[in-house]
Design a protein around this motif. Sequence first.
Motif, short mmCIF file in Angstrom:
data_model
loop_
_atom_site.label_atom_id
_atom_site.label_comp_id
_atom_site.label_asym_id
_atom_site.label_seq_id
_atom_site.Cartn_x
_atom_site.Cartn_y
_atom_site.Cartn_z
N ARG A 96 0.86 -1.19 0.00
CA ARG A 96 0.00 0.00 0.00
C ARG A 96 0.89 1.24 0.00
NH1 ARG A 96 -1.47 -4.27 1.90
NH2 ARG A 96 0.21 -4.02 3.40
N VAL A 97 0.51 2.24 -0.78
CA VAL A 97 1.40 3.37 -1.00
C VAL A 97 0.73 4.69 -0.60
CG1 VAL A 97 2.84 4.57 -2.70
CG2 VAL A 97 2.38 2.14 -2.98
N VAL A 98 1.43 5.43 0.25
CA VAL A 98 1.05 6.81 0.55
C VAL A 98 2.09 7.67 -0.15
CG1 VAL A 98 0.75 8.53 2.37
CG2 VAL A 98 0.05 6.15 2.78
N VAL A 99 1.64 8.59 -0.99
CA VAL A 99 2.59 9.41 -1.75
C VAL A 99 2.78 10.75 -1.05
CG1 VAL A 99 3.12 10.46 -3.98
CG2 VAL A 99 1.85 8.31 -3.90
N VAL A 122 -3.15 4.65 -5.37
CA VAL A 122 -2.60 5.50 -4.30
C VAL A 122 -3.56 5.45 -3.10
CG1 VAL A 122 -1.99 7.87 -3.66
CG2 VAL A 122 -1.42 7.00 -5.95
N SER A 123 -3.06 4.99 -1.95
CA SER A 123 -3.94 4.87 -0.77
C SER A 123 -4.22 6.21 -0.13
CB SER A 123 -3.30 3.95 0.29
OG SER A 123 -3.25 2.64 -0.17
N ALA A 124 -3.23 7.11 -0.16
CA ALA A 124 -3.40 8.44 0.43
C ALA A 124 -2.27 9.34 -0.06
CB ALA A 124 -3.37 8.39 1.96
N VAL A 125 -2.46 10.64 0.09
CA VAL A 125 -1.41 11.61 -0.22
C VAL A 125 -1.02 12.32 1.07
CG1 VAL A 125 -0.94 13.80 -1.40
CG2 VAL A 125 -2.07 11.95 -2.63
N GLU A 126 0.28 12.43 1.29
CA GLU A 126 0.77 13.18 2.45
C GLU A 126 1.42 14.46 1.92
OE1 GLU A 126 2.80 11.45 6.20
OE2 GLU A 126 4.47 12.15 4.97
N ILE A 127 0.92 15.59 2.37
CA ILE A 127 1.48 16.87 1.91
C ILE A 127 2.61 17.24 2.85
CG2 ILE A 127 0.96 19.21 1.20
CD1 ILE A 127 -1.99 18.62 1.43
N ASN A 128 3.83 17.27 2.33
CA ASN A 128 4.97 17.69 3.16
C ASN A 128 4.99 19.21 3.19
OD1 ASN A 128 7.33 18.18 4.45
ND2 ASN A 128 8.62 16.92 3.11
N ARG A 160 -8.83 13.51 -6.46
CA ARG A 160 -10.12 12.82 -6.30
C ARG A 160 -10.48 12.73 -4.82
NH1 ARG A 160 -8.02 8.16 -9.18
NH2 ARG A 160 -8.52 7.08 -7.25
N TYR A 161 -11.77 12.80 -4.52
CA TYR A 161 -12.19 12.83 -3.12
C TYR A 161 -12.04 11.49 -2.41
CZ TYR A 161 -13.22 17.60 -2.46
OH TYR A 161 -13.04 18.94 -2.29
N ASP A 162 -11.85 10.41 -3.21
CA ASP A 162 -11.68 9.11 -2.54
C ASP A 162 -10.23 8.91 -2.08
OD1 ASP A 162 -10.83 8.96 -5.17
OD2 ASP A 162 -11.38 6.87 -5.41
N ILE A 163 -9.34 9.87 -2.36
CA ILE A 163 -7.95 9.75 -1.88
C ILE A 163 -7.78 10.69 -0.69
CG2 ILE A 163 -5.50 10.02 -2.46
CD1 ILE A 163 -6.15 9.43 -5.33
N PRO A 164 -7.58 10.12 0.51
CA PRO A 164 -7.44 11.00 1.68
C PRO A 164 -6.13 11.78 1.65
CG PRO A 164 -7.27 8.68 2.33
CD PRO A 164 -7.58 8.70 0.86
N VAL A 165 -6.20 12.98 2.18
CA VAL A 165 -5.03 13.88 2.20
C VAL A 165 -4.61 14.10 3.65
CG1 VAL A 165 -4.39 16.29 1.85
CG2 VAL A 165 -5.60 15.06 0.05
N PHE A 166 -3.35 13.81 3.93
CA PHE A 166 -2.78 14.07 5.25
C PHE A 166 -1.79 15.22 5.13
CE2 PHE A 166 -3.87 10.62 8.28
CZ PHE A 166 -4.77 9.95 7.47
N ALA A 167 -1.85 16.17 6.05
CA ALA A 167 -0.88 17.28 6.05
C ALA A 167 0.18 17.00 7.10
CB ALA A 167 -1.60 18.58 6.38
#
Length: 325
Positions: A96-99, A122-128, A160-167
């Motif tokens: 599983r990949v968080v980008v 893509v399981s989720a996006v992490e905003i650095n 897309r709204y189905d990809i959660p975004v983590f800050a």
Amino acid sequence: MPVDMRVRLGQVDLPNPVLAAAGCAGAGRELAQFTDISRIGAVVSKSIMTEPWTGNPAPRLAETPSGLLNSVGLQGPGIDAFLQRDLPWLLSRGTRVVVSIAGQTVREYGVLASRLADASGVSAVEINLSCPNAEDAGRPFALDPGTAGTVVAAVRGSLRYDIPVFAKLSPDVTDIVAVAGACVASGADGLSLINVLLGMAIDPGTMRPALAGAYGGLSGPAIRPVAVRCVWQVREAFPDVPIIGTGGVHTGRDALELLLAGASMIGVGTALIHDPSACSRVLRELEEDLAAIGVDRVADIIGRAHGGNPQSPPWARPADLTGKM
Ligand code: DHB
């Protein structure tokens, strides 16, 4: 009875909460030589930029007691190579990949998000928002609630709204709850706490800064109490917002501490540098610790250190924990 280690990340069920944190696992290839990367919760990629980038000049690593200073400077292949080469490779391994994404401007974050909107798997996006070594050194986006929120809104609007975004936030602020609140209000589904602290070392032999760029990010066990404090504060303010707790986790016990503070997933970073199988080891140790204190499901202990929980089961009481661990 094995402990149920499953946690939920947006739309995806992770088999367990232990992630390889951004930066220390590259795009997974190096780690895969030592450990089965499909068995950990997810791999968070090294922060990816719009273009290939060579990073900062050497020396860019310096050891300190209980910590590591780095000024890598976001070295990486750029989003095109990541999408063509690294992401498919990771997915082919069943990982599983968080980008993790990083930009120099708000626009660049938006561009990265729209490129990822078309990618599958893509399981989720992490905003650095908190790289200490970008061009505008010392002023990461996460230092200001308004700027952090603007970046989150740009990413959320392009994805897309189905990809959660983590800050991913910086601890180098007076009020991390204010920055967290701005990110959540701007559409972040979760938060990653914490990135490195800005630090510096001077070599007495040369009488010069140990890092070519003078400053660098401090990571490792030295920063773990800061991570526990930040996770605690943000969980207290926003109990329903999922948190990836990162910062100096080396053992299952360290992971447990962050879960109790309120993290629902744990990032293992600097530990990977001397122990590339640290994620699998931390996962095993965490499972053993939970079994030892009679916990059936890891999800039950998230945030349990916070008071005012009338359902708090007996094993969650501090005296029980200290007695059994
Ligand atoms: C870098 C980026 C980070 O977010 C961090 O925590 C440390 C280093 C970098 O590539 O310089």
